[in-house]
Each structure stands twice: as C-alpha cells, then as structure tokens.
Design a protein around this motif. Sequence first.
Motif, short mmCIF file in Angstrom:
data_model
loop_
_atom_site.label_atom_id
_atom_site.label_comp_id
_atom_site.label_asym_id
_atom_site.label_seq_id
_atom_site.Cartn_x
_atom_site.Cartn_y
_atom_site.Cartn_z
N TYR A 237 0.83 -1.21 0.00
CA TYR A 237 0.00 0.00 0.00
C TYR A 237 0.86 1.25 0.00
N GLN A 238 0.22 2.37 -0.27
CA GLN A 238 0.85 3.65 0.01
C GLN A 238 -0.14 4.55 0.73
N ALA A 239 0.39 5.46 1.54
CA ALA A 239 -0.47 6.36 2.29
C ALA A 239 0.30 7.66 2.53
N VAL A 240 -0.45 8.76 2.63
CA VAL A 240 0.17 10.04 3.00
C VAL A 240 -0.43 10.40 4.37
N PRO A 241 0.28 10.09 5.44
CA PRO A 241 -0.30 10.27 6.78
C PRO A 241 -0.54 11.74 7.11
N LYS A 242 -1.76 12.06 7.50
CA LYS A 242 -2.07 13.43 7.93
C LYS A 242 -1.63 13.66 9.36
N GLN A 243 -1.54 12.60 10.12
CA GLN A 243 -1.11 12.69 11.52
C GLN A 243 -0.53 11.34 11.90
N SER A 244 0.00 11.28 13.14
CA SER A 244 0.47 10.01 13.69
C SER A 244 1.87 9.59 13.20
N GLN B 39 3.50 8.78 16.64
CA GLN B 39 2.79 8.91 17.91
C GLN B 39 1.43 8.29 17.72
N GLY B 40 1.21 7.13 18.34
CA GLY B 40 -0.03 6.40 18.10
C GLY B 40 -1.19 6.87 18.96
N GLN B 41 -0.96 7.01 20.28
CA GLN B 41 -2.08 7.29 21.18
C GLN B 41 -2.68 8.66 20.88
N GLY B 42 -4.01 8.68 20.75
CA GLY B 42 -4.70 9.93 20.45
C GLY B 42 -4.58 10.34 18.99
N LYS B 43 -3.70 9.68 18.23
CA LYS B 43 -3.46 10.09 16.84
C LYS B 43 -3.73 8.98 15.83
N TYR B 44 -3.86 7.78 16.28
CA TYR B 44 -4.21 6.61 15.47
C TYR B 44 -3.13 6.13 14.49
N THR B 45 -2.56 5.02 14.87
CA THR B 45 -1.57 4.34 14.05
C THR B 45 -2.10 4.06 12.65
N SER B 46 -3.43 3.93 12.51
CA SER B 46 -4.02 3.58 11.21
C SER B 46 -3.82 4.66 10.15
N HIS B 47 -3.14 5.75 10.48
CA HIS B 47 -2.79 6.72 9.44
C HIS B 47 -1.55 6.30 8.66
N TRP B 48 -0.75 5.40 9.23
CA TRP B 48 0.44 4.96 8.47
C TRP B 48 0.56 3.44 8.37
N LEU B 49 -0.15 2.73 9.25
CA LEU B 49 -0.09 1.26 9.23
C LEU B 49 -1.51 0.73 9.37
N PRO B 50 -1.95 -0.18 8.50
CA PRO B 50 -3.28 -0.76 8.67
C PRO B 50 -3.31 -1.46 10.03
#
Length: 684
Positions: free
Chosen positions: A101-108, A119-130
């Motif tokens: 996959y590719q992704a452009v993380p807005k946060q995390s 930074q996973g907590q409060g920001k969601y790891t799912s922005h860069w890793l499924p």
Amino acid sequence: MYKCFLLVLLMSFGLHAQQDTVDFLAMEAVIEPIKETKMVLGTVRVSFETLRATDSVYLDAQNFQVLESAMESVTVSTASDKIWLTGKFQPHKKYTAFFTYQAVPKQSLYFSSDQIWTQGQGKYTSHWLPSVDSMTDKIEFDISVLAPKEKSVIANGNLLSVTETKGKNLWKFDMKHPMSSYLVALAIGDFNYRQIHSGSGIPIQLYYESADSLKAEPTYRYTREIIDFFEKKIGVAYPWQVYKQVPIRDFLYAGMENTTCTFFSAAFVVDSIGFADRNYVNVNAHELAHQWFGNLITETEEVHHWLHEGFATYYALLAEKELFGDDYFYWKLYNTAEQLKNSSDQGKGERLLDAKASSLTYYEKGAWALHILKEKIGDEAFRNAIKSYLNKFAFQNVTTEDFLVAVEHETAIDLSEWKENWLEQTAFKAEEAYQSLMRSQFIQRYLETATFRSVPLTEKKLRLKKAIVANNDFIGQEAIYQLAGEPFEEVRELYEVALGTQNIFIRQAIALSLDPIPESFQSQYAALLSDPSYLTQEAALYNLWVNFPEKRKMYLDQMEGVVGFQNMNIRLLWLSLTLYTDEYLIPEKAGYSNELQNYTSPQYSYEIREKAFEYLYSMNLFTDRVLENLVNACSHHYWRFRDAARKVLDEYLKDDLHEKRLKELMGQLGEIEKQYLQHKYNWQ
Ligand SMILES: [Zn+2]
C-alpha cells in the motif's frame, strides 16, 4: 503518555466499535517512509482468526491506496478509512492476507527536520499502518523499516537484523507478545545508544543524538534503579524482551510508552547542571510503569483510563520516593492535592470514571486514589492485589471492576466508601488527602512555615531564620519568598544565611524573588551566576544586567559560552542582552543578532525557536529571514507552538507596512508557507 496537564486539558478519543467477527493475531509489515513526498510505502502480511462465519473483515486504514495483493482466499480492497478483506470465511479458522500500500499520513507519523517518528495514542496508528483503532484487539506486530543507510531505526521489539536492500538498510524487529495498535512505533534519526541491563538481565538501550553523547549519563540517570525498583515493587517481571528510550525532537508530549520503546521529548535531554531543575526521572519512571500498566494490561475503553495514567503517575511517584526520599514524595503529593482542590473548589471536579475527564483527573486524582487505597489496605495487600491483577490479565484488556475484584480478594476491609469518594465523586476529597499528608513531619513543618505569610516580619524573623538554617529545599524556599518586599537591611542577615546554606534551591529562590538588588549586596548576589542551576543563572544574569548598567559587560563576559537547557535559555538571553549593551561594537552586535535570528529557523527545535521569536519580537527585530521562519512555524505539527506563532504573526500584521512587506516577500516563500498565507489572509 505523559502530558503537561496544565496545557492539555482534554484529550480527544474517538469511540471505536470492536468487530465481533474477527481476532487479528499477527502482522508482519515492512514500512518505508519517504521524506521527500511525506509518503509511506508498506507491505503487510496479516493473519487473523474468524470468530464466526463472515464474508468480510476490516483493518482501520485512513486514506490508503492498496497497490497489490496476492492471496488466493482473501480479496483486499480499500474504503476511505478501512481496508476490507473479503472471502468465504469459515468460523474459527485462520487466514492470512498479503498486500502492499501507500499512504500520506495526515497525523500520527511525522517528518520533522532530520527525524521521522510516530505517535499512536490519540493520533491513530491507522494513518500509516493498517491496524485496529480499538484497544481491545491485541496483535503481535513485527515491524521492519526501510531507511537511508546513514540513519538509525528504532521500533518495537528486538532488532533481528539490518540488511542492505534497494540501496537502503532494512531494519527487522521482532515482538514476542501482542499489543494494542496505538503502542506500535518507529523512529528514524541520527542516534547512538548505550546499553545497560536491569538486575534481572533485560537489555536497556538508551538512545541519544550524536551531539549529545555527554548528556546521556545525566539524562538517563537512575534508569536501572527505576526498572529494578519496579520489578521488586510491582512483583511482576518486566513483561517484554527489551527496553529502549528515544529522545524525539519536537515531540507532541513529554513522553509516550510505546511497547518496549518509549519516546520522550528531547527537551528532557540534560547535562549534569540541567539535571537539577529539569530532569527526565519522573517521565522516565512514568513511561516505564506503563509497560505494565497500559501495555501489558490495557483498558477496554476510555472510561477506565485511570488504570493507565493514575497507575503510571503513582508508580513514578513511588520510584521518586525511593530515589529522592519521603519529603520529595510528600511535596509532590501536596502540590497535586492543591491543584485538585482548586479545580474542585471552582466546581470543575471530575469523576475518575469519566470517559471525558481531564489529564489532571486521570493522572493526579488517579494517583491520589491509589495512595489512599494503599494506606487503607496496607502495603502487602496492595502489592498482592496488583500482582494477581497483572498476572491474571496479562496481554489482555481490563476494566476498573477487574482491578477492584483483585483488591477485594486480598482484603477484608470494606471498600465501598473509598469507591464512592475516589472513583465516583466529582469533588476532590481534600480533607482526607490533608489527613494523609499530615503523616509527614516535613509537610507539617512546611505548612507551619507557610502560615507565617501574613505575620509581620518582626514576629517571624527568628522562625524564618530557623527554617532557612534547617536547609530543606522546599521549606527554605518558602522562607525566602516571604522576605521579598521587606526593607533589605532588616532581612540582609537572612539572605546571607540562605546563601551560606549552599543549597541550590534556597539560593534559586533568592535569584527569583529579590528585586531590586541592593548595591551593597551586589557581589554576594553575583555569586549566583556560578550556581549549578540554569534557572538560577538565567534569573541572576538578567537581574544583575537590569540593576547594574555599569557592570553589564562584565557579567555578560562571565556568562559567554554558557548554553543552558536544550532550549538554550541562557544563550538566547545572553544574545538579546548584548544587543542592548553599549560596550559591544556594532559589528559584534550584528554577529549576535544574526545568531539569534538563526535560531528561529526550522532546523532548531520548537523550544529554541519559540524563545528566539519572543526575544526578536520584543526587540522589534523581525528581519525578512525571521519573518519567513515565523510563517513557516504557523504550519508546525506541534499545535501549541503553531498557535503561538500564528498569534504573533496576526499581531505583527496589524501594521499595514508590515503587511505590505510580507506580501512582497511572498514570492520567495516555500509552498507550505505560501499556502498558509493564501488560506489564512486570502492573499493572492
Ligand atoms: Zn502516561
């Protein structure tokens, strides 16, 4: 996590429904963050077990594009915030999916100057890793990271190998146990590390940036003592195979307890002088405690958040008690009791079991609840309860009820009143807290000294002198603060006694409160410039410079070359003062001004930039370069710095001439800076 709760009052959590059809078991992922495009390329192999027959399950994934997938029995497709895995899934069977996959993380995941970190907590790891936004599906994550050859990589678990691939290095990590997705992390940067071992043999890797090698010892002082203390006090061995700590520049919080690899703000990197005022010990202990409380056992949902933060805060306090003594422990409890009481008196008290409570409640009220509970049931029952609670729910999720059952199993004491007062009440039980604090003779003596505040000097002079001579950090400071504003000749002797204690905190109170500095006290006061405290030095330099214009150059010469904390507090003050000191020549001043302006640029941490902007703004020294850097800061990932920069820019642009000037500069600005101005001010 450790947040400065005065600044961040509310933490935003979303609510996440758990999928009841699937249990994700393990994920192997290869991650390649690309600095130039701020994009992430990933390869994922994920295995899962279906809990009942279904034709689809999903992973959370924010705006991902699946490039390729190859598995016969599972089809992979994307939606805006999910990756769907579809197939004819039988109940209680294991399946594996594979995709890139590719992704452009807005946060995390953040690309900041020369580091990349998450930074996973409060920001969601799912922005860069499924992954799974809900905390209740724990997965064994084995992360590999592809990074430029000259960089070091840190991620969860043991480092298995580093091999050359595609002109980069592939760093392969291995976890042995599952964890919630918010605890997955990686960092890439110019790091070295020192390795030590806990008494039980756990390897502990202490990372630092190459330039900070001399600061590694003071920064990480007592790390081994803390982990040994926790293993003994908690009664359950450290649950993971390795422990790493990494200072992150421009980090969002004080620290984050990613499993096996805590990240913390590089502002805590100190030399042995900085250690006195601003050390990492408390955050170090807090994040380490989370490796048990939060990582080994994890709340099912936010309403039980105190099971993470209250416990980490309380165990960090216990570690500090072990290291720094009872007075320090009670002093901290006293201070948080004051904060909680104030907030409660203003009608802002919160229940501990409130999914939307503030950090003050989860952290400090949570710690107080445990302190009172431990006093009530005794050390042994408390320890046994913690031990059985951790063992029973290891690598699983917990609720407050699970903890209470464990406690009730160990004691015959009725806990209903404690539950009512400390878990259910919005008000802070100040009287109960006060009774507990008064067990400390130190607190008794401190409060006695504090009652002199309203007493006339003549009646308390002797008692204050006694309080200073006793040479206790906190009581001595209290006594010094009571001298401020009194006729100097009446209290000179007390100041002299205070300087004579050689206690850096009592002496610091003089630097922070004696104003003006009498001529006859000048040379004694000036000795504070050599105290081993950057706070004292900063205050003393400024006050001496203001009070004695004819000696400005002399004091500045003495402090030339002193940097101070990581935020360069002394160097920045020094540069600013030279610009207003007559004895410096114009070319010298130009050099110092240039250096000060340079500290506003993005290559420096926000703590340095923020202070440099403040000084330059107050001196009306916004050159083109500073202005460009200010506009750049308006899009920084750290919201507090970003907001401060935006305010300064708004203020600056109230002047039409300034606006004209910045509009002329716009052509030279980068894309992000231009876009900010276009968007914010509607400029073309
Ligand atoms: Zn925490």
